[in-house]
Each structure stands twice: as structure tokens, then as C-alpha cells.
Scaffold this active site. Sequence first.
Site, PDB file in Angstrom:
ATOM      1  N   THR A  77       7.528   8.576   5.206  1.00 56.97           N
ATOM      2  CA  THR A  77       5.965   7.750   5.304  1.00 56.97           C
ATOM      3  C   THR A  77       5.249   8.993   4.304  1.00 56.97           C
ATOM      4  OG1 THR A  77       4.460   9.344   6.351  1.00 56.97           O
ATOM      5  CG2 THR A  77       6.679  10.460   6.860  1.00 56.97           C
TER       6      THR A  77
ATOM      7  N   ARG B   6       0.753  -1.014   0.201  1.00 58.68           N
ATOM      8  CA  ARG B   6      -0.134   0.531  -0.164  1.00 58.68           C
ATOM      9  C   ARG B   6       1.067   1.178   0.120  1.00 58.68           C
ATOM     10  NH1 ARG B   6      -0.530  -1.070   6.191  1.00 58.68           N
ATOM     11  NH2 ARG B   6      -2.511  -3.001   5.820  1.00 58.68           N
TER      12      ARG B   6
ATOM     13  N   HIS C 234      -0.297  11.059   8.012  1.00 60.76           N
ATOM     14  CA  HIS C 234      -0.507  10.577   6.449  1.00 60.76           C
ATOM     15  C   HIS C 234      -1.860  10.729   6.437  1.00 60.76           C
ATOM     16  CE1 HIS C 234      -0.545   6.737   3.748  1.00 60.76           C
ATOM     17  NE2 HIS C 234      -1.259   7.598   3.228  1.00 60.76           N
TER      18      HIS C 234
ATOM     19  N   ASP D 239      -2.062  -0.608   9.773  1.00 61.96           N
ATOM     20  CA  ASP D 239      -1.885  -1.930  10.890  1.00 61.96           C
ATOM     21  C   ASP D 239      -2.434  -2.162  12.065  1.00 61.96           C
ATOM     22  OD1 ASP D 239      -0.237  -2.045   8.430  1.00 61.96           O
ATOM     23  OD2 ASP D 239       1.474  -0.571   9.313  1.00 61.96           O
TER      24      ASP D 239
ATOM     25  N   GLN E 239       6.040  10.817  10.457  1.00 63.36           N
ATOM     26  CA  GLN E 239       4.445  10.315  10.228  1.00 63.36           C
ATOM     27  C   GLN E 239       3.551  10.398  11.348  1.00 63.36           C
ATOM     28  OE1 GLN E 239       4.516   5.952  12.014  1.00 63.36           O
ATOM     29  NE2 GLN E 239       4.092   5.179  11.004  1.00 63.36           N
TER      30      GLN E 239
ATOM     31  N   GLU F 189      -1.132   5.169  16.419  1.00 57.82           N
ATOM     32  CA  GLU F 189      -2.795   4.776  15.640  1.00 57.82           C
ATOM     33  C   GLU F 189      -3.140   4.642  17.072  1.00 57.82           C
ATOM     34  OE1 GLU F 189       0.185   3.636  14.470  1.00 57.82           O
ATOM     35  OE2 GLU F 189      -0.306   2.240  12.718  1.00 57.82           O
TER      36      GLU F 189
HETATM   37  O1  IFM Z   1      -0.872   2.489   6.570  1.00 64.00           O
HETATM   38  C1  IFM Z   1       0.399   2.021   7.309  1.00 64.00           C
HETATM   39  C2  IFM Z   1       1.715   1.739   6.837  1.00 64.00           C
HETATM   40  O2  IFM Z   1       1.268   1.033   5.724  1.00 64.00           O
HETATM   41  C3  IFM Z   1       2.919   1.472   7.734  1.00 64.00           C
HETATM   42  N1  IFM Z   1       3.150   2.753   8.368  1.00 64.00           N
HETATM   43  C4  IFM Z   1       1.733   2.923   9.179  1.00 64.00           C
HETATM   44  C5  IFM Z   1       0.707   3.425   8.188  1.00 64.00           C
HETATM   45  C6  IFM Z   1      -1.296   3.452   9.425  1.00 64.00           C
HETATM   46  O3  IFM Z   1      -1.072   1.890  10.404  1.00 64.00           O
END
Ligand code: IFM
Length: 831
Positions: free
Chosen positions: A731, A390, A666, A515, A712, A659
Site C-alpha cells: 500500500t 501513481r 495512505h 480510484d 491500506q 474509499e
Molecule cells: O490511489 C489508489 C491506488 O492507486 C490503488 N489503491 C487505492 C488508492 C485510492 O483509491
Amino acid sequence: MAPPRTEALMQYGYFDDAAREYVITRPDTPRSWSNYLGSRLYGGIITQGAGGYSFYKSGGTGRVLRFRFNGVPQDEPGRFVYLRDDADGDFWSASWQPVGKTLRGTVEAHADDATLDAAGNPTQASSVRHGLGYSIFNSSYRGIDSEATFFIPQGQAFEYWSVKVTNTTDAPRTVSLFSYAELSNEWNYRQDLENLQYSQYVVVCRMKDGMIHRLNSTRERTSELWFGMAGADVAGFDTDRDAFLGAYRTQSAPIAVERGACSGSETTGDNACSTIQARLELAPGETRQVIYMMGVGAPDASWEDADGVALRPGREIMAEFGTPEAVSRELEAIREEWREYLAPLQVATPDEQMNSMINVWHAYQTHMTFNWSRGVSLIEAGDRDGLGYRDTVQDMLAVIHAIPDAVRERLNMILTGQTEEGGAMPLVKPLTHNPGHEKTPTLEQYRSDDPLWLPITVANFVYETGDVEYLDQVLPYADHGEATVFEHLKQAIQFSLNHLGNNGLVQGLQADWNDCIQFGTTGESMFSTFLMANGMRVIAELADQTGRHDDAEWARHVLDGLEPVLENAWDGEWYIRGISSTGAKLGSDALDEGKIYLEPNVWAAISGTVPEARAVGAMDSVYERLSTEHGVALCAPAHTKEVPGVGLSLLVFPPGHKENGGIFCHANAWTIVAEGVLGRGDRAYEYYRAFLPAKYNDQAELHQVEPYVYSQFVHGPESPRFGQARNPWLTGTASWSYVGVTQYILGIRPELDGLRIDPCLPEGWGGFAITRRFRGMNLTINVVNVDGLATGVSSVTIEGIEVAPFDDGKRGALVPVEALADGDVLTVTMG
Ligand code: IFM
């Protein structure tokens, strides 16, 4: 168009946009502020303290310089050059660290070399210019100035450490230079750092014909590194780390530097280093340039690596490149290369920090994420040696206009990471990827979102390049079979349709974009459902435009069928995050924790697949419930307890971290896009500014990381570290925030028939200018907004001639590609 210059002195540094540099005037930054060197052949990372490492093709399996991650002292070892006054033995380093003399301030500010600190000790003036592909360290200490320039020449597998030393006093001075880097014992970084019972005994490092060679044969391949010096005679050397440093010492005071002489050590086993000493006799005012060079290759003969890349002997490289002229020429070439990479999109807006970011650093970061994925940084130690599916698909979005050929190559590879059933391999390893023969993941191992990013990126690739034939290119699947690119896209959707849950939402599987949320094969993800809906909308449009009417019908039909499912996911004021295997909802007001999540709500708006009132309501809830002055939290309240039926691995993070209620940058970038789609300029801009790195240039103590790159995440409001950013550089934030600001605030977007001009501006903006390359044409677009509107375009002229209105029912103006020519100046009037 020359961007406006921003050169005000800030807390730890400032943006020098004209030079395309960030100048660190105080190297004692709150955390290491790093930069990238080189290319995908040979790359490196260097911090403002000259810490960092180098790698050949891969940080995980091609490690050249060793690095101890998360070490104390911070970010060592690196590329160090010690200077020693041989008259009295006082020594310092060309970068402030590792010796760490008391800092005087900036080189520019200092005039008096005799400046002493409170204790009467001499102080060092030290500054760092991080440029694109290079870093320059300036120092002044007790009448000796130095300028150390580190970079990797274009297309080469070696690096320069070029050091100019000037005696600014009126007396002769004798100064010794000592280079120092800790060479990796093994190409594989884990072997090198962890498998010590093996890696400590394989290294062999010798001095031969004035050059250091690491010669050991490892299990993988013969490893050959060389290190040499030009511009001075070799006064001594050490290749054994411990002989150079001395037992129980640190890099701040190596024994060899302290005593002023190396021991001529040649190591067999233990640890290698690359130290060559030069002794410079400097007349008053005299400058000498010493050029250290280090690279991959055999000492004497040409060498072919495991992938068949031919590398020339170090001796030959030194002879050809070891001159001051070559250093200047190659540095200029790097600068020019980056000027060309950045030229396709440059802006002049009323926001100078936006200009600094878009014109230089933000664009540079998107190239670095494209180059290195999540493989090499001060955080990514090399373990993720491959392309996360992704991440890779999203990373491409921001560089298509600049490097379309490289994107096509990457896109081809990533499409062949899709399996015949439509899912995707979570990780594609470019060095070993074998389409048609890869093992198919189990259903439980698939990520539900991975292939669903493909429609957006492929469509944008086609819109940017105009290459509709790309959709007919046949590419193999990862496991077996093959299909056209367009069929790959449909198959991505089909995979989700084949794995819907009881409530008609897409099964979450191992994870969706987040994730840390595992819905598994029985729970359902609203995020992936919206991503699938968005994919169908994109596919329908693409199909319509390329004459695939049956496919367009299919996509629209499926999308229509999804309508009640989307409606059922409305919680009252926002969309739920998903439904667990037990039927419990995540992201619902009925819960105590995780009541509202950002991801489904932004994608409801971006996808355009829900009624506008719903999208507006969802985004208003995001604003009210999740938005802070440092960005938008991913969820609130953060979780402290399990939610039945959902794997919440985010519980490992304290509330407000990553998270678990952190400000995940992002996903913050999607808020810009969502508000851009809704036409709410103030909101889009407010979100953009909230996590803009440059905004924190004069709040560096709070933000802590580099003010010139995105991170990130920022610790969220429920964390005691609220406002501190973490995981800079690699990121998905880089790509999406670039898309957000350039395509949805400034509003310049490629479409198949032309360029959409659809600004969505904050109040009070009188306009902006942008130069943008589109299908090989360099265009200048001047947007005039006398009434300070958020959206709306009333007229477009090209070279003074009004373009016939092109009403396709969408907001903004679509300037047909046939109306455009290279060098055109467009004037866009908002109204
Ligand atoms: O979407 C993910 C990414 O693939 C890796 N870092 C964390 C993001 C969010 O969980």
C-alpha cells in the site's frame, strides 16, 4: 546507534528489535500475519501458519506454488512439514497449522512436555519469528522440538526449508518428516486456477535421482521446478497431491502421514505436490537437520528462461547449497543484506513503537512495496501484474536514501510510461514495456493525477543524490518522441493545463488519486488541481536551483493564474472535492453526504499554494469532522446515494469501508505531512499515532492484521467493523507515512544544497537521535529540545563546531552539503 530494545510480551507477539524480528508467541492470530521472502528474481509469502506461495519474477505469470486466496481453512496451501511419531502414529506440523494441535502457548514459556489440555490431549507449543527475508517456526510436541527455517538465499531462484528436529526425551524416538507443497500446474496463476480444462492436464511430476521434478511443457515456456532433500535418506515420496492427501481429506490429516508411508505416486495430469519423507532415528538429546530445497531450473542441464536468465540445474544447486553450513551462511547473508538496507536511517526517539517501526518493519515494508508494487500478497492475487503508475511513483519516495540506484532504474522506466502529450499509462508492465511503441490511452482512460506525482519524486531523487544532471537525461515517451527528464515534468503539468474544466480546475478523467471517484472529461477534481499546483511549486524551485530561469518563471506564472481558481474552491470551512459535469459540488457543506473530503484539504496545506489561514482552517475542519481515534476518515458522511454528474464507484462499498468513508491510511499519511508543513507538532504526532500499526500490538483483536505493517485502510466510524484494518503490506501508506514521520515529524529532509533539519515534535519531547545516510555520508544527528518546543532550530554544530547560520527564510536549519563529511556528528539545538 543501537535502537532501544523493546521486548515486552504482548498479546500475540512482540517486537524483538535487536534481532530485527517480530516474534509471534500465539500463532492463532486474528487473521494471517505474513512475511515476505526473497527478491524480485524469486520471491515468496509465508504466514504465521506457514501458508503462502512462491513465484518466479511475478506472482501473476511466474507462479511456483499454488495458493487458494480467501480460502477455508484460511491461507492454504503453503510450505508444510509434518512430523510423525512412528511409534504410535501421532502426527503434527512444524508450524502450528495445518494440523492445528491444541496450542500450549509460547515455546519460551513451556517447560513440561507432558502438558495436556483439558481433554487430556497433548498440546503443542508453537512460535514464529518473522525476520527480514526469513521466518522461523519453533515447535515442541511430546518431547520432540523442531525449528523450521524458511528463506530464499540472496540472488538465488530457490528456497530453503531447513528443519532441525531434536529428541528432548531420554528414550530413542523414530520420527518421520513429510514435506508438502502444492505446485502450480502453470506459471500463469489464472490459467492454473481457472482454466482447469487445460491446466489440469499439462502437469507432469516425476521422482528422478532422489529429486522431484515438475517437467511439463506449457504454452508459454518449458516449466521446470525441482524439489530435493539433504541430510537424510529418502524414505518415500509423493508427487500426486491427491495420492498424498487422500480423497475428501484436508491438509490437516493427509493419508500418507496418517499411515506413515508415501505411495511413490508420480503424476501425469491433475495436481502435483512435493512430498519427500525422511525417517529419523533420534537418540535421546540428538538433533538432526533435514534440508528441503525447491527452485526453478532444469533437473539436469542449465536452463535459460524466457528473459534469458540462466539457471543452474537443481542437482548442482543441491550439491552446493544442501549443507547445514550453507544454510547458516546464507541465512546470515540475508540478515546482513537487510542490516545494510536499513542502516541508512535509524532512529532513537522517546517513542519505542516509532523506533521499532522506523528502524525495522516500516522500512522493510517500503522495500517490499517497491519490490512487489501491488502484485503479490494475501490480498493481491497476482492480477495486477504491472506497475500502477501513481503507486509506483509514490512508492519510490521512501527508499531513495537507501537504494538510489534501484530507484533511478525504476524512475527511468516509469518516466517512459508517460506519453508524449504528458499523461501516463495507468499500468506499466516491466516485463513487456516497450517505450516508443506503447498504445496511447484515450483521454477518458487517463487518470488525472498519474503524471502529477512525477515532480515530487524526481525532485526528491535529485535532492537526495545531488545528481542535477539527471534532469538532462533524455528518455523516450511511451508512445513516441523523447524529452529530458525535466521536460517530462513540465509535460506532466502541461497535460493538466490542456485539460482544465469550465471552472479552471483539472479534469478528473477516469479517476484522480481516489480510484472510486470518476469526474470524467467534463467534471473537475480539486485534488488533482492541488497536486498540479504542488507540481508547479516544485518545478519552480527545481528550475530556480538549476538555472532554468525561464521555466521557473513559467511555473510561477501559471501558479499565479491559478490563485482565483483555488480561492473559488473554498467552501467556507474547507476546500471542495470537485465539481461535477452538471456543476454540482462534491465535498461541500451544502450536501447531505460527502460534505467534506480529506484529500483536497491536506494537499492545500502540503502544496503551500493557498494562504496559511486557509490551510490551517482546512486542516482544522479535517480534525473536527474526519478525525477518529483510529485515524482520519476519507470523507464524511459516507455516501449512500448518487451525486449527479459524478461517477461514484465507491458506492459499492458500505459506509465506512475503503474509499467510502473508510480510514484510508495512505491519505492519513498526508495529514502528518500537512501538519508538519504547518508546524503543528502535536497534531502531526497524533495523526501518526492514530494509525500506527505497532500501537495495536496489544489491541490485536480489534486491529486484527499484522501490528508490524501498515494496511491500506481501517474500517471507518460508520462501519460496524470500525477499527479493523484490512489489506496489509502492499500500500502507498508505507511510503508516505515513512516520509511523514522521518521528514516531517523528525524533520530531516534532503534539499539540493544540503540537509534540512526541521523537526516538528509533540509536546514534551526532549529530543531524539537519528543516523542518516546523505550523499554517501553517514551522519549522526542529535536533536536537543530542552524547552520541549514544536519547531525551531537555534543552532547546529558539526563535531562541536557551530555551523554558520544559513538563513533562507524557511523554517529549521539547512546544513550545507559542503559542511558535511562522512561520520560527522551533528548537534541540533531547538530554540
Ligand atoms: O490511489 C489508489 C491506488 O492507486 C490503488 N489503491 C487505492 C488508492 C485510492 O483509491
